[in-house]
Write an enzyme that holds these catalytic residues in place. Sequence first.
Site, PDB file in Angstrom:
ATOM      1  N   HIS A 103       0.807  -1.212   0.000  1.00 40.82           N
ATOM      2  CA  HIS A 103       0.000   0.000   0.000  1.00 40.82           C
ATOM      3  C   HIS A 103       0.846   1.270   0.000  1.00 40.82           C
ATOM      4  CE1 HIS A 103      -3.411  -2.640   0.979  1.00 40.82           C
ATOM      5  NE2 HIS A 103      -4.162  -1.650   0.580  1.00 40.82           N
ATOM      6  N   GLY A 104       2.025   1.225   0.525  1.00 40.50           N
ATOM      7  CA  GLY A 104       2.828   2.433   0.504  1.00 40.50           C
ATOM      8  C   GLY A 104       4.123   2.305   1.267  1.00 40.50           C
TER       9      GLY A 104
END
Length: 478
Positions: free
Chosen positions: A326-327
């Site tokens: 996701h990041g």
Amino acid sequence: MLFNSGIFAIFFICVFFLYWFVFNRSLKWQNVFLAVCSYFFYGCWDWRFMFLLAFSTFLDYYSGLKIANSESRNLRKFWLILTVSINLGFLGIFKYYNFFIESFAELLTWFGLTPHFSTLNVILPVGISFYTFHGLSYVFDIYFGKIKPTRDPINYSLFVSFFPLLVAGPIERATHLLPQVERPRTFSYSKAVDGLKQILWGLFKKVVIADNCAELVNTIFGSHWAYSGSTLAIGAILFAIQIYGDFSGYSDIALGTARLLGFELLQNFRFPYFSRNIAEFWRRWHISLSSWFKDYLYIPLGGSREGMFKTIRNTFIIFLVSGFWHGANWTFIIWGGLNALFQLPSIIFKKNRRHLDTVAQGRLLPTVTETVQVVTTFLLASFAWIFFRAENMTVAVQYVKEMFSASLFSMPQVYSGKVFIVVAIFMLIEWCGREGKYALEKFSDSWKRPVRWVFYYAIILTILWMTGGEQQFIYFQF
């Protein structure tokens, strides 16, 4: 070009009529047309990244052919490793290079060193995580003999770049979407009506629910030190609603748009906030990503077949990797770890495969036990979302500490009757429609036509009434 923008509406109307009334006599030209439109759609974000998408597409297409045509197992493995390494290499450079450099520099400072590393000033290409995983699933499936490679580069290009799913999923599989690309498609009025209903509900989720919740969430998270614990708790709950409305709203619009063009995409959400434990939640949230990690990471690691310890180990691995997907921020990794931790009771007591049906199926109201389970699961998920939403770990920890202070039991400081009312109505409709693929699929089928149309027009008017500042979809950053 946001799905909830006027420019996208004009774009899609043009695509729809040209696709069905000009290019409908030739499957080849329909696919060429959709591929060109998809690249145009992607180029509207930043035309430079069209070349990255094209290179990734060519790499996976060519590698798929080489894997299928190689008689030597070592050669097949070579092409698999090569394409996976290049794909993950691009993902690493654009998405994770600065994270690793900065984390390594911080580690060295703990030992009294003063490192001087340069970070890269790069723009993260929209949707790179999604189309990278599209391509990787394709080459994995060829390598493991699940599918044969397509010989048509246009068909494969459309599979990877199909504009409804290009920038935020769902993450499609070649086994599901590619056969639809390769066979003729005919217009279906009933499917088109169904697609329009799903688009309408997706727009309601995004514009009315997500964007209006976002105003309060941004205020609370942006000045968390100024609010009571009860207000921060409301902020966490509203963010849980916001991200669900935002992401599942995008997925609904994507699925409805694709259905209008004759395609059926994978369902990405199945009412996750009506889950009875975290294991069920993750069978219902971002289903395409969860199943991707299950098939290509969890099962190859041994899944749950090799004892309790390895089952727990594998569960933590896929959730930590999911968080990292996701990041490039420790907050996402902690978020993934918390979700893995919340799964432990289900795994240890072997209840993670329970609740495969819909809660209160065939009944209007849940039992007391089901209500407690659903509320507990929602609160656990909302707590984990705090780390997902926070800018960094310092903010996340401060937010949690301030939320669990004595002021947790005080009166909240932020009120918005309009938002709370529409959220309550939204959750009621979702509950009543939970046995369908999306809330409106069967929600009003038993109503007389005039009543149904009044209901649909009420949704449209609410969308127009509550349209605020145009906010980007949250998952575009991934």
